[in-house]
Scaffold this active site. Structure first.
Site, PDB file in Angstrom:
ATOM      1  N   ALA A 277       0.813  -1.208   0.000  1.00 10.68           N
ATOM      2  CA  ALA A 277       0.000   0.000   0.000  1.00 10.68           C
ATOM      3  C   ALA A 277       0.852   1.266   0.000  1.00 10.68           C
ATOM      4  O   ALA A 277       0.588   2.207  -0.759  1.00 10.68           O
ATOM      5  CB  ALA A 277      -0.932  -0.005   1.211  1.00 10.68           C
TER       6      ALA A 277
ATOM      7  N   TRP B  45      -3.305  -9.163   2.415  1.00  5.90           N
ATOM      8  CA  TRP B  45      -4.020 -10.007   3.373  1.00  5.90           C
ATOM      9  C   TRP B  45      -4.798  -9.216   4.411  1.00  5.90           C
ATOM     10  O   TRP B  45      -5.440  -9.804   5.279  1.00  5.90           O
ATOM     11  CB  TRP B  45      -3.019 -10.943   4.062  1.00  5.90           C
ATOM     12  CG  TRP B  45      -2.247 -11.741   3.060  1.00  5.90           C
ATOM     13  CD1 TRP B  45      -0.965 -11.543   2.641  1.00  5.90           C
ATOM     14  CD2 TRP B  45      -2.738 -12.845   2.289  1.00  5.90           C
ATOM     15  NE1 TRP B  45      -0.609 -12.451   1.679  1.00  5.90           N
ATOM     16  CE2 TRP B  45      -1.680 -13.271   1.440  1.00  5.90           C
ATOM     17  CE3 TRP B  45      -3.959 -13.535   2.236  1.00  5.90           C
ATOM     18  CZ2 TRP B  45      -1.817 -14.322   0.551  1.00  5.90           C
ATOM     19  CZ3 TRP B  45      -4.090 -14.585   1.348  1.00  5.90           C
ATOM     20  CH2 TRP B  45      -3.026 -14.976   0.526  1.00  5.90           C
TER      21      TRP B  45
ATOM     22  N   GLU C  68     -14.011  -1.628  15.177  1.00  7.54           N
ATOM     23  CA  GLU C  68     -13.029  -2.590  15.659  1.00  7.54           C
ATOM     24  C   GLU C  68     -12.534  -2.172  17.037  1.00  7.54           C
ATOM     25  O   GLU C  68     -12.886  -1.102  17.543  1.00  7.54           O
ATOM     26  CB  GLU C  68     -11.859  -2.707  14.656  1.00  7.54           C
ATOM     27  CG  GLU C  68     -12.286  -3.290  13.322  1.00  7.54           C
ATOM     28  CD  GLU C  68     -11.147  -3.435  12.340  1.00  7.54           C
ATOM     29  OE1 GLU C  68     -11.292  -4.217  11.396  1.00  7.54           O
ATOM     30  OE2 GLU C  68     -10.105  -2.778  12.512  1.00  7.54           O
TER      31      GLU C  68
ATOM     32  N   HIS D 141      -1.830 -10.359  16.982  1.00  5.41           N
ATOM     33  CA  HIS D 141      -3.264 -10.344  16.698  1.00  5.41           C
ATOM     34  C   HIS D 141      -3.918 -11.452  17.523  1.00  5.41           C
ATOM     35  O   HIS D 141      -3.440 -12.589  17.538  1.00  5.41           O
ATOM     36  CB  HIS D 141      -3.541 -10.573  15.208  1.00  5.41           C
ATOM     37  CG  HIS D 141      -4.925 -10.183  14.807  1.00  5.41           C
ATOM     38  ND1 HIS D 141      -6.033 -10.927  15.161  1.00  5.41           N
ATOM     39  CD2 HIS D 141      -5.393  -9.119  14.118  1.00  5.41           C
ATOM     40  CE1 HIS D 141      -7.111 -10.335  14.691  1.00  5.41           C
ATOM     41  NE2 HIS D 141      -6.752  -9.232  14.048  1.00  5.41           N
TER      42      HIS D 141
ATOM     43  N   ARG E 158      -5.986  -4.665  21.187  1.00  6.55           N
ATOM     44  CA  ARG E 158      -5.439  -5.983  20.867  1.00  6.55           C
ATOM     45  C   ARG E 158      -4.476  -6.521  21.919  1.00  6.55           C
ATOM     46  O   ARG E 158      -4.420  -7.725  22.148  1.00  6.55           O
ATOM     47  CB  ARG E 158      -4.738  -5.929  19.503  1.00  6.55           C
ATOM     48  CG  ARG E 158      -5.711  -5.807  18.351  1.00  6.55           C
ATOM     49  CD  ARG E 158      -5.012  -5.690  17.017  1.00  6.55           C
ATOM     50  NE  ARG E 158      -5.991  -5.637  15.934  1.00  6.55           N
ATOM     51  CZ  ARG E 158      -5.663  -5.443  14.668  1.00  6.55           C
ATOM     52  NH1 ARG E 158      -4.398  -5.275  14.320  1.00  6.55           N
ATOM     53  NH2 ARG E 158      -6.606  -5.413  13.738  1.00  6.55           N
TER      54      ARG E 158
ATOM     55  N   HIS F  39       1.679 -10.096  14.505  1.00 13.80           N
ATOM     56  CA  HIS F  39       0.894  -9.485  13.441  1.00 13.80           C
ATOM     57  C   HIS F  39       1.465  -8.177  12.912  1.00 13.80           C
ATOM     58  O   HIS F  39       1.395  -7.913  11.718  1.00 13.80           O
ATOM     59  CB  HIS F  39      -0.525  -9.238  13.963  1.00 13.80           C
ATOM     60  CG  HIS F  39      -1.468  -8.655  12.963  1.00 13.80           C
ATOM     61  ND1 HIS F  39      -1.774  -9.301  11.778  1.00 13.80           N
ATOM     62  CD2 HIS F  39      -2.175  -7.496  12.964  1.00 13.80           C
ATOM     63  CE1 HIS F  39      -2.636  -8.569  11.099  1.00 13.80           C
ATOM     64  NE2 HIS F  39      -2.892  -7.464  11.774  1.00 13.80           N
TER      65      HIS F  39
ATOM     66  N   ARG G  18      -0.676  -0.509  18.409  1.00 12.07           N
ATOM     67  CA  ARG G  18      -1.401   0.007  17.240  1.00 12.07           C
ATOM     68  C   ARG G  18      -2.894  -0.249  17.360  1.00 12.07           C
ATOM     69  O   ARG G  18      -3.318  -1.371  17.613  1.00 12.07           O
ATOM     70  CB  ARG G  18      -0.878  -0.660  15.969  1.00 12.07           C
ATOM     71  CG  ARG G  18      -1.638  -0.255  14.701  1.00 12.07           C
ATOM     72  CD  ARG G  18      -1.088  -0.966  13.504  1.00 12.07           C
ATOM     73  NE  ARG G  18      -1.437  -2.382  13.505  1.00 12.07           N
ATOM     74  CZ  ARG G  18      -2.479  -2.893  12.870  1.00 12.07           C
ATOM     75  NH1 ARG G  18      -3.309  -2.100  12.214  1.00 12.07           N
ATOM     76  NH2 ARG G  18      -2.695  -4.196  12.882  1.00 12.07           N
TER      77      ARG G  18
END
Length: 545
Positions: free
Chosen positions: A19, A51, A127, A249, A295, A356, A391
C-alpha cells in the site's frame, strides 16, 4: 556463461510494492522515473497489504470527529503515541479515502445509508479500541481490493517500472563509497529471475518493505515480512525505535493446515464472542470493553486462559448471528473456514494469538524522511510515532496512505534541487562461492523464530530476554560468516535481516523497565509515570537531517 552485473538509474527507487509503495509511486509526478521492487510475484500477493481484511480507519461519518479518533488512538497507544503524528494522520484521513475512491477502490456500500448511526454512503464497521464505526472496508478482503485497484493504476503509468522477484540486499551510501556527505545513493538488489545482483542508482530511495513479524514462530504475516527495510536502514546508520512493541493479533485460525490465516477484528466488531472450550465467555473478566478491548489486552487474556487451562486454543463464535449476515459481511472468512470443515454460521472458530504487526521501526519525520539524506521509510518499516505502545486496529493502512502522499510531495519539492546519483560500483562477488550448506540457513531460521516466540513473546522476563540476547549474538556471528563466504540467496538475505531486527527487538525490550502496551514484563508489571521511546542509535549513526 556468467551473468553480468547490470546497472539501473531512476529518479526514485521504491523497495516494496504494498500500500505505501504503490501509493507513493502514484502520487509522484509523471516526470520522474520510478522503479518499484517486489520480493515476490505481484499476482500472488506476497506483501502484507494483500491479506488485510478489516479496512482503513478514517473520520467519515457526521457522528464521528477527528478529536474522537485522536483520543481513541492515544488511549490505545498506552501513553506513548506522538500527539502531533496522531493528529496529522487522522486529520488527513478523509483526504486519503477520497484519493482511494478516485483510484477505483470498491469499498462496500451501506445498504441502509439513511440510518442515523451511519449516514456515510459506504458501510463502516467498528473494531477494538474505536468508539465509533469508522472502518471503511471492501467486505472482508480490503487489502486485496486496494492492491488490485492500485496495481491497475500503476500499470497505466509509463514512468513506473514494476519489477517482481527483486530482493534488496543493502543500501549504497556516500559514506560507504568514501564520498562526502551522508546520503543514500541506491541499493544492491538480487534479481531472482536471473539469480544475480544488480546495482540500482537513485536520487531518492524509499523503504516500504513492511514489518518483521516473521521473526516469530506463529504469525499472520506472509513469508516476506522479514524486516528488510529496518535492517538495511540500521546498517546504513539510521536510528530505530520502539521495536519491543510487537503486536500479536488475538485471533488467528488454529488449524494444522491453516497457515497464517487471520480472523479479522471486524468479526468482534460485529458481535463475535471469545469463549473457552466449555462455551464460557472470558473477556468481560479482563476489561469492561470485553471483545472490543485493544489488541494487547485481548491477546494477553487469551494467552492467560490458554496457559491457565492448558489448552491449545480458545474459540471465536459468531454463529448467534444470521447466516445471511455472516456470509454477506465475511465471505472470505466463511469460505476459507469451510475449506477446513468449519462452518462459522453454525460453530465457533478455534483461535490463537499470532505475531501481526511491528509497531516500531526506522525513525522518520512527518514526511517520511530518515536520518540519511535521500532515504525515506514508509508504512510498517517506519516509526512515525502514530502507534505508540499498541497500534489501534486499521490505523496502519491509513498511515501508509497519509505518509506516502506526504513523502511524494516532499520528493517532488526536492527533486528540482537534487543532483544525479554518481556512478556506483558493481556488486563484488569475486570472493564468494556457491554454498552446499543451505541446511544451516533453514536451521538458523527455525532456531531464531522459536526462541523469539519462547523468550520475546506476549509475556517477557529479564531471564528470557537475556537468553534470547545470547542466542541471537551467536546466530548473528554465524550468519555473518556465512554471508561473507557464500553467494547470496533470498533465504540468506532474509535470515540476515531477520536476525538483525530480532537483536534490535531484544535490546529495546531489555531497555524498557516497565510494562506498557504490547510490552509486558513479569519483572516490571507496573507502568512508569513518564513515557519514553526506546531509541537505538547505530555505531555509524547518520547526522540527523
Amino acid at each position: 556463461m556468467r551473468a553480468v552485473n547490470r546497472h539501473f538509474r531512476h529518479d526514485v527507487l521504491i523497495i516494496g510494492s504494498g500500500a505505501a509503495g504503490l501509493t507513493l509511486a502514484l502520487s509522484l509526478p509523471a516526470s520522474l522515473s520510478i522503479a518499484v521492487l517486489a520480493k515476490g510475484d505481484l499476482a500472488q500477493g506476497g506483501g502484507s497489504t494483500w491479506w488485510a481484511q478489516g479496512g482503513v480507519a478514517a473520520v467519515l461519518d457526521d457522528g464521528d470527529s477527528i478529536e474522537s479518533h485522536v483520543d481513541d488512538t492515544l488511549r490505545a497507544g498506552g501513553g506513548l503515541c506522538h500527539k502531533d503524528a496522531v493528529r496529522l494522520t487522522v486529520s488527513h484521513s478523509r483526504e486519503a479515502i477520497d484519493w482511494l475512491l478516485a483510484q477505483g477502490v470498491p469499498f462496500t456500500r451501506d445498504p441502509s445509508p439513511d440510518k442515523e448511526e451511519c449516514a456515510f454512503e459506504y458501510h463502516l464497521t467498528r473494531e477494538g479500541g474505536h468508539s465509533h464505526r469508522r472502518i471503511i472496508h471492501a467486505a472482508d478482503a480490503t487489502g486485496a481490493a486496494i492492491m488490485q485497484s492500485l496495481l491497475e493504476q500503476v500499470q497505466k503509468r509509463p514512468n513506473i517500472e514494476l519489477l517482481a522477484q527483486h530482493v534488496a540486499i543493502d543500501l549504497i551510501t556516500s559514506s560507504k563509497l568514501g564520498l562526502p556527505g551522508r546520503r543514500c545513493l541506491g541499493a544492491y538488489v538480487l534479481d531472482g529471475t536471473r539469480d544475480h545482483v544488480d546495482t540500482f542508482a537513485a536520487r531518492f530511495t524509499v523503504l516500504a518493505c513492511g514489518g518483521a513479524s516473521k521473526v516469530y514462530l506463529y504469525t499472520s504475516n506472509p513469508d516476506g515480512a522479514s524486516g528488510d527495510g529496518i535492517a538495511m536502514a540500521f546498517r546504513a546508520g539510521c536510528r530505530v525505535a520502539n521495536l519491543e512493541f510487537n503486536q500479536f493479533h488475538p485471533t488467528c485460525l488454529y488449524h494444522p493446515k491453516a497457515k497464517s490465516f487471520l480472523l479479522s477484528e471486524a468479526l468482534r466488531g460485529e458481535g463475535a464472542l471469545l469463549k473457552l472450550p466449555n462455551g464460557e465467555r472470558f473477556m468481560p473478566r479482563f476489561d469492561p470493553r470485553a471483545e472490543l478491548a485493544p489488541r494487547d489486552i485481548v491477546a494477553r487474556a487469551i494467552d492467560h486462559e490458554m496457559k491457565r487451562l492448558g489448552v491449545d486454543c480458545v474459540y471465536l463464535d459468531i454463529s448467534h448471528l444470521s447466516a445471511d449476515f455472516i456470509k454477506t459481511h465475511f465471505p472470505t472468512i466463511y469460505r476459507r473456514c469451510l475449506d477446513f470443515s468449519i462452518d462459522i454460521t453454525r460453530e465457533p472458530m478455534p483461535v490463537v494469538p499470532a505475531a501481526h504487526y511491528t509497531c516500531g521501526g526506522v525513525m522518520v519525520d512527518d514526511c517520511g524522511r530518515t536520518d540519511l539524506s535521500g532515504l525515506y521509510a514508509l508504512g510498517e518499516t517506519s516509526f512515525t510515532g502514530l502507534h505508540g505502545a499498541n497500534r489501534m486496529a486499521s490505523n496502519s493502512l491509513l498511515e501508509c496512505f497519509v505518509y506516502a502522499r506526504r513523502a511524494a510531495a516532499d520528493i517532488e519539492r526536492c527533486a528540482a534541487q537534487s543532483a544525479e546519483s554518481p556512478a556506483l560500483p558493481s556488486w563484488d562477488a569475486s570472493q564468494v562461492t556457491d554454498s552446499d550448506e543451505d541446511i544451516i540457513i533453514s536451521h538458523n531460521w527455525d532456531e531464531l523464530r522459536r526462541f523469539m516466540w519462547d523468550y520475546v513473546g506476549i509475556v517477557r522476563t529479564n531471564k528470557r530476554l537475556l537468553r534470547a540476547h545470547h542466542r541471537v549474538q551467536l546466530l548473528l556471528a554465524e550468519i555473518d560468516e556465512f554471508y561473507s563466504n557464500y553467494k547470496v540467496s533470498r533465504d540468506l538475505i532474509e535470515l540476515r535481516n531477520l536476525a538483525q531486527v530480532a537483536e534490535l527487538m531484544i535490546r529495546c525490550a531489555q531497555n524498557r523497565k516497565e510494562s506498557r502496551g504490547l510490552h509486558y514484563s513479569l519483572d516490571y508489571p507496573g507502568r512508569l509515570e513518564t513515557a519514553a521511546d526506546s531509541i537505538i542509535v547505530p555505531e555509524n549513526a547518520c547526522e540527523q537531517t
